[in-house]
Design an enzyme around this catalytic site. Structure first.
Site, PDB file in Angstrom:
ATOM      1  N   LYS B 103       0.826  -1.289  -0.057  1.00 48.51           N
ATOM      2  CA  LYS B 103      -0.146   0.095   0.012  1.00 48.51           C
ATOM      3  C   LYS B 103       0.841   1.234  -0.051  1.00 48.51           C
ATOM      4  CE  LYS B 103      -4.155  -1.748   0.168  1.00 48.51           C
ATOM      5  NZ  LYS B 103      -5.188  -1.615  -0.892  1.00 48.51           N
ATOM      6  N   GLU B 125      -9.783   6.393   2.799  1.00 47.06           N
ATOM      7  CA  GLU B 125     -10.772   5.473   3.558  1.00 47.06           C
ATOM      8  C   GLU B 125      -9.908   4.378   3.741  1.00 47.06           C
ATOM      9  OE1 GLU B 125     -10.112   5.773   0.522  1.00 47.06           O
ATOM     10  OE2 GLU B 125      -9.383   3.630  -0.074  1.00 47.06           O
ATOM     11  N   SER B 390       1.654  -9.631  -1.301  1.00 45.03           N
ATOM     12  CA  SER B 390       1.247  -8.275  -1.074  1.00 45.03           C
ATOM     13  C   SER B 390       1.487  -7.665   0.040  1.00 45.03           C
ATOM     14  CB  SER B 390      -0.085  -8.001  -1.486  1.00 45.03           C
ATOM     15  OG  SER B 390      -1.051  -8.899  -1.046  1.00 45.03           O
TER      16      SER B 390
END
Lengths: 286, 420
Positions: B103, B125, B390
Site C-alpha cells: 500500500k 478510507e 502483497s
C-alpha cells in the site's frame, strides 16, 4: 394568476410531457416555486400517496422524490438515515412503480425522481426510463451522473419527454454552465460544495451564486442543499426560480413518522407562505 | 473453490452509459461522481500528468521508494513450497516494504502529488487499516495532515491499526453509517471530499474510484511488476503465471501491468468467503454483475434493484463489494483470468506458507498462495509461478489465533484444514 395557470396545466395534463409540465411550473410565476423532497418509502411505501397529497395540500409546486440507495454518497446524515430505513422497510423499485402508477395519473404536481445511477443501470436504462415515464414521472435527477457522462441517458429521457435535470455547483467552471444550457426542465443549483443536510445558515454567497447561474444557463434555476427554514427559503426565493427543501422536511418526518402526513403539510405550508411573502422577512413573522 | 474464469467475457456496453472515452478501460471506468467533484478530478488529472513528466517529481519518488520504503523488494524462490506444489514458485516480497504491505507504494506517490498540488490536508478510507497506516506514514514523512475514515466494525476489529495511525499523527474518524465497513468509509471520505474539495486531497487506496484514480494508483503500484519482471529474467526467464489476490485490485494491477504484453498467464484471486453459492463472499468478478459504485463502472455485488450487497471475507482487505475497472476489462477481454478461494483454503495457505517458508503472509496474499496450492500436482512441466506476496501477516495473527485457538495452528500438511 399562478393558480389559474396551475389549473389549466392540471386539466390538460394528459397531453403534456414531463418537460412541459416542469416548464409550466416555472413559467410566469410571481414567486419562486416550492419543491419539497421526500425519500420514497419512508416511513413506508404504503404512506407515499398520503404524503404526496400532503405536499400538494401544503402548497408545493413540484415534488422531488428520492429513490433510496444503499450508498448515497451525495447525501448527509438525515437523507442517509431515511434511505436506510426505507430499504429496511422493504423498499423496491417495483413497489415504487406500483404506487406511482396508481397515484400520479390524478396527482396535480409534477414529480421528479432523484436516483443514483446504479439502480437505473441495474434495471436497464431504457426500461427504467420507460417505467418512470409510464408512471407519469416528469424528470430525473441523478446526483452521481455528471453532465459529462449523461448524454446516453438524456437521449432516452428526451424520447419520452422527460427532463434529465442538470446540476451546477459553486465551483462549476464556465464550460459546464455553458454545456447545461441545453438541459431540460430546470437546473438544480447546489448551494454549497457539500452534501445534503440541514445547516444553521445559508451559504453566504448563495444569492450571488443563484443569480450568476440564472444568467449563465438560460433555464429556470432551483436551489437546494442546506435550505431548511422558511426564512432561508424566502431569502433564496428572492433570486432563484425554485427552492428545494429536503433534509429539513425529512428530518421532521423522522421525528414523528406516525403523523408524517400532517407534519409534511404543516412544514410545507410554512415554507410556501414564506416564499409567497417574499423578500426574506416572511418566515420570521409567522 | 470452483474456478469460474471468464465469467465477465463479452459484457455488452450497457445502455445509458457512454461506450468509451476519457478514463475508460473498454466500457469500464468513467467518472460517476457528483458535479462538485468534476473540477477536482480535472485538476487532479492535470497535476498527475504534469508530475509524471517532471524529472524532479520522479526523482523524489524514486528516492523515497529506495531509501524509505525499502525498494526494490526481492523475489524469493520458495523451495519447499515449490516442491510441495510441483512447480517453481517465486514470491514477490511486498511484505518487506516499510509498513508491511504494498500500500505504501501508492501513498508516497499520491502524497507527493498532494504536496505538489499545495493541498494542506489529505483524507483516505481504510478497511483493515493497511491503507490508513500507509497514508498516515506518508503524511508523517511529508508533513501533511491526514484524516482517515474507517468503519466502526473495522475500528473494533483492527484496534492495533487504529492505534498505529494515531501514533503516526493521523486523525481517525469512525464511520457509523450503513454497514459500518470499508464501503461506507469510502462513502464518507467522498462526502468529506465533496465538502472540502478546495483544499483537500483524497488519497484512494486501490485501483478503484473515478478516473484518474484507477490509472494513477496502478501506475504507482506498477513498480512491483517492473522490478519483478527484471528479477525473473535474471533468475532464468519470465514466469508462466503471475498470481495475485484481488479485492479492489491494486497489488494485482501493480504486478500484472509490466507483464501485459508477455506470454504470461495473469491470474487474479478473489475472496470466495464461505462460498460463491452463499451470499457471504467478496468475489465481484467471479459472481457479481456490472454497475457503478464509488465513481466507476465495474463489476460489483448488488441485488436486482442495484442496491449494493455486503461483501464478506475472512480477510478484511478483500472485504469490498466492488473491483477496479481495469480488472473488469482484463476479465472481459480474457487477458487475465479470475478465480476465487474460500476463507478456509486461504487460512490453510496462511499456515502452509508460514510452515514451509518461514513467511507469515497477510490473509489477503494467502488467497493467491491458496490458488497455487489448489493446483498442486497439476502444474505443467516447466511452470514458473510468480506470486505477489502483497503483505505480511503479523496484523492477522491475533485474528487467526482467536478463530482457531493458539494451540492448534491449522494442523499439519496438505490435508490439515482444521478451519471450521
Amino acid at each position: 394568476m399562478g393558480d389559474l395557470m396551475h389549473e389549466a396545466v392540471t386539466g390538460g395534463r394528459a397531453r403534456l410531457t414531463g418537460v412541459q409540465r416542469l416548464d409550466a411550473v416555472f413559467r410566469a410565476r410571481p414567486t419562486a416555486a416550492l419543491m419539497p423532497y421526500l425519500t420514497a418509502g419512508y416511513p413506508d411505501l404504503a404512506r407515499l400517496p398520503d404524503l404526496l397529497a400532503a405536499l400538494a395540500a401544503g402548497g408545493a409546486d413540484a415534488v422531488e422524490l428520492g429513490v433510496p440507495f444503499s450508498d448515497p454518497l451525495a447525501d448527509g446524515p438525515a437523507l442517509q438515515a431515511a434511505a436506510t430505513a426505507a430499504l429496511a422497510a422493504g423498499f423496491t423499485l417495483d413497489g415504487l412503480w406500483a404506487v406511482l402508477d396508481r397515484v400520479l395519473g390524478t396527482y396535480s404536481l409534477p414529480v421528479v425522481l432523484l436516483t443514483y445511477v446504479n439502480p437505473i443501470l441495474a434495471h436497464g436504462a431504457a426500461r427504467f426510463v420507460e417505467r418512470a415515464a409510464g408512471a407519469g414521472v416528469a424528470g430525473l435527477i441523478v446526483p452521481d451522473l455528471p453532465w459529462a457522462e449523461a448524454a446516453p441517458l438524456r437521449r432516452l429521457t428526451r424520447q419520452r419527454g422527460m427532463a434529465l435535470v442538470p446540476m451546477a455547483t459553486p465551483n462549476s467552471p464556465p464550460a459546464h454552465l455553458k454545456d447545461i444550457r441545453s438541459g431540460d426542465g430546470f437546473v438544480y443549483g447546489v448551494s454549497v460544495t457539500g452534501v445534503t443536510g440541514v445547516r444553521d445558515q445559508l451559504a453566504p454567497d448563495v444569492l450571488a451564486f443563484a443569480s450568476r447561474l440564472k444568467e449563465a444557463v438560460g433555464l429556470p434555476v432551483a436551489i437546494g442543499f442546506g435550505i431548511s427554514t422558511p426564512d432561508q427559503a424566502a431569502q433564496v426565493g428572492t433570486v432563484a426560480d425554485g427552492v428545494i427543501v429536503g433534509s429539513a422536511l425529512v428530518s421532521a418526518l423522522m421525528q414523528d413518522p406516525r403523523h408524517a402526513a400532517q407534519v409534511a403539510t404543516t412544514r410545507v405550508r410554512a415554507l410556501a407562505r414564506a416564499l409567497k411573502g417574499g423578500r426574506g422577512e416572511g418566515g420570521k413573522t409567522r | 473453490m470452483g474456478a469460474r474464469p471468464g465469467h465477465a467475457v463479452g459484457v455488452e456496453q450497457p445502455e445509458g452509459l457512454r461506450p468509451r472515452g476519457r478514463g475508460r478501460f473498454g466500457p469500464f471506468g468513467g467518472q460517476f461522481v457528483p458535479e462538485t467533484l468534476m473540477p477536482a478530478l480535472e485538476e487532479l488529472e492535470q497535476a498527475y500528468r504534469a508530475a509524471r513528466r517532471d524529472p524532479a517529481f520522479r526523482k523524489d519518488l524514486a528516492q523515497i521508494l529506495s531509501r524509505y520504503v525499502g525498494r526494490p523488494t526481492p523475489i524469493t524462490a520458495a523451495e519447499r513450497l515449490s516442491e510441495a506444489v510441483g512447480a517453481r514458485v517465486y514470491l514477490k516480497r511486498e511484505d518487506l516494504c516499510h509498513t508491511g504491505a504494498h500500500k505504501i507504494n501508492n501513498t508516497v506517490g499520491q502524497l507527493l502529488l498532494a504536496r505538489r498540488m499545495g493541498k494542506q490536508r489529505v483524507i483516505a478510507e481504510t478497511g483493515a487499516g493497511q491503507h490508513g497506516v500507509a497514508t498516515a506514514t506518508a503524511a508523517a514523512l511529508l508533513g501533511i495532515k491526514a484524516e482517515i475514515y474507517m468503519g466502526a466494525e473495522d475500528v473494533a476489529r483492527q484496534a492495533l491499526n487504529v492505534y498505529r495511525m494515531r501514533l503516526l499523527g493521523a486523525e481517525v474518524h469512525t464511520v457509523t453509517s450503513g454497514s459500518r465497513t470499508l464501503k461506507d468509509a469510502t462513502n464518507e471520505a467522498i462526502r468529506d471530499w465533496v465538502t472540502n474539495v478546495r483544499h483537500t486531497y483524497y488519497a484512494i487506496g486501490s485501483v478503484v474510484g473515478p478516473h484518474p484514480y484507477p490509472t494513477m494508483v496502478r501506475d504507482f503500484q506498477a513498480v512491483i511488476g517492473r522490478e519483478a519482471r527484471r528479477q525473473m529474467l535474471a533468475a532464468g526467464g519470465l514466469p508462466t503465471h503471475v498470481v495475485a489476490c484481488v479485492g479492489g485490485g491494486s497489488n494485482a494491477m501493480g504486478i500484472f501491468h509490466a507483464f501485459r504484453r508477455d506470454p504470461v498467464a495473469l491470474v487474479g484471486v478473489e475472496a470466495a468467503g464461505e462460498g460463491l453459492d452463499t451470499p457471504r463472499h467478496a468475489a465481484s468478478l467471479s459472481a457479481g454483475t456490472p454497475g457503478v459504485l464509488h465513481g466507476a463502472f465495474s463489476y460489483l455485488l448488488q441485488d436486482g434493484d442495484g442496491q449494493i450487497r455486503l461483501a464478506h471475507s475472512v480477510s478484511a482487505g478483500l472485504d469490498y463489494p466492488g473491483v477496479g475497472p481495469e480488472h473488469a476489462h482484463l476479465a472481459s477481454t480474457g487477458r487475465a483470468e479470475y478465480h476465487a478461494v474460500s476463507d478456509a483454503d486461504a487460512l490453510a495457505a496462511f499456515h502452509e506458507l508460514s510452515r514451509l517458508e518461514g513467511i507469515i503472509p497477510a490473509l489477503e496474499s494467502a488467497h493467491a498462495v491458496a490458488w497455487v496450492w489448489s493446483r498442486r500436482g497439476q502444474w505443467p512441466a516447466g511452470a514458473r509461478v510468480l506470486i505477489n506476496l502483497s503483505g505480511r501477516g503479523d496484523k492477522d495473527v491475533e485474528q487467526v489465533a482467536a478463530q482457531q485457538g493458539p494451540g492448534a495452528p491449522g494442523g499439519g500438511g496438505s490435508d490439515g484444514r482444521s478451519h471450521a
